[in-house]
Design an enzyme around this catalytic site. Structure first.
Site, short mmCIF file in Angstrom:
data_model
loop_
_atom_site.label_atom_id
_atom_site.label_comp_id
_atom_site.label_asym_id
_atom_site.label_seq_id
_atom_site.Cartn_x
_atom_site.Cartn_y
_atom_site.Cartn_z
N ARG A 17 -17.20 7.48 4.29
CA ARG A 17 -16.11 6.59 4.88
C ARG A 17 -16.08 7.20 6.38
NH1 ARG A 17 -10.31 6.89 1.93
NH2 ARG A 17 -10.69 8.87 2.37
N HIS A 61 -0.29 8.79 6.11
CA HIS A 61 -1.24 9.35 5.01
C HIS A 61 -2.24 10.11 5.46
CE1 HIS A 61 -0.57 5.41 2.15
NE2 HIS A 61 0.36 6.40 2.22
N CYS A 84 -13.40 27.74 3.79
CA CYS A 84 -12.46 28.36 4.74
C CYS A 84 -12.66 29.71 5.19
CB CYS A 84 -11.16 28.44 3.61
SG CYS A 84 -9.70 29.29 4.43
N GLU A 128 -0.34 -12.77 1.41
CA GLU A 128 0.18 -13.04 0.28
C GLU A 128 1.45 -12.27 -0.08
OE1 GLU A 128 -2.83 -10.39 -2.33
OE2 GLU A 128 -3.38 -12.55 -2.05
#
Length: 276
Positions: free
Chosen positions: A77, A127, A168, A238
């Site tokens: 992505r 988000h 981490c 819509e």
């Protein structure tokens, strides 16, 4: 429609209180940039994941059980977002911000970074930001995704170097994207929950563009604007959850036209109002 927009824009601009112009955007505004929406037949969840239901894949629980798979998808992505460019709607919003200055705020559900790349400054990304990462085990620091980690094609695996960089440094657990998953709650640190609701309270008009209202903070933002006397302008192709909520309200405008054309009209009305 134009007359309704002129009336509400001029009314809000003349107010001393509750005079913010707030824009709430979702995946629909980035469709013209080539980024699929989430739940459509060609949606990003369908194209990139093993499961077609985002509620299965897009969860912290699934990440804990399948961190490499989720990171492969996240980097797929990432490459998609980086190859996209802002479209006319993004740039119209930048011009509107330049006209309104501090009275403009943009709340986006999108994590594609296109608003920021277009030049928007007063931006709340509710988000989260996939270009940031944080420890999945709860270590508090939020850091930038290392530049060495590149976007990937759908079939590419993580490299050993990727895996090392995605652990981490404090506890050795997997780092995770700093975004909101379906089994998590909105907060202020990552999602600007309380800042967004305060903004909605002081908004004379809330323009909703390219989002259906399927998640609870965007709906709460709309509810708050209505509660304190603001007007909702629903700009979508819509009907949606927002439409259902506002259909019986007086302080609403429902527009079923292209976002870029409506934003251009809004910009011209604001320009005339500011310069009059």
């Amino acid at each position: 429609m134009k007359e309704q927009l002129e009336n509400i824009i001029k009314e809000v601009y003349q107010k001393k209180n509750k005079n913010l112009f707030t824009f709430l955007t979702g995946a629909g505004i980035s469709a013209d940039s080539g980024i699929p929406t989430y739940r459509g037949t060609d949606g990003i969840w369908v194209k990139g994941t093993k499961f077609h239901k985002p509620e299965e894949f897009g969860t912290f629980q699934y990440f804990k059980e399948n961190p490499e798979e989720v990171w492969q998808y996240s980097l797929f992505r990432k490459k998609m977002f980086e190859s996209a460019v802002p479209n006319q709607s993004h740039f119209e919003l930048v011009e509107i911000e330049n006209l309104l200055q501090d009275r403009f705020h943009l709340i986006t559900q999108n994590i594609d970074h296109l608003h920021r790349r277009a030049g928007t400054q007063r931006l709340y990304e509710i988000h989260g930001k996939p270009r940031e990462i944080k420890c999945s085990n709860g270590c508090n620091e939020i850091i930038d995704l290392p530049l060495e980690i590149a976007g990937k094609n759908q079939e590419e695996d993580l490299t050993q170097k990727d895996i090392e960089l995605l652990k981490c440094k404090a506890c050795g657990s997997w780092m995770r994207p700093n975004i909101l998953w379906f089994d998590e709650r909105y907060d202020e640190k990552t999602n600007k929950k309380f800042s967004s609701l305060k903004m909605a309270k002081n908004s004379g008009v809330l323009f909703i563009i390219g989002t259906s209202g399927a998640t609870n903070l965007p709906m709460a933002i709309a509810e708050t604007t209505l509660k304190y006397g603001g007007t909702i302008v629903d700009i979508n192709t819509e009907d949606n959850f927002f439409t259902t909520r506002i259909k019986d309200k007086k302080n609403k405008i429902i527009i079923r036209e292209s976002a870029s054309e409506v934003l251009k009209m809004i910009k011209e009305i604001i320009k005339e109002t500011v310069n009059s």
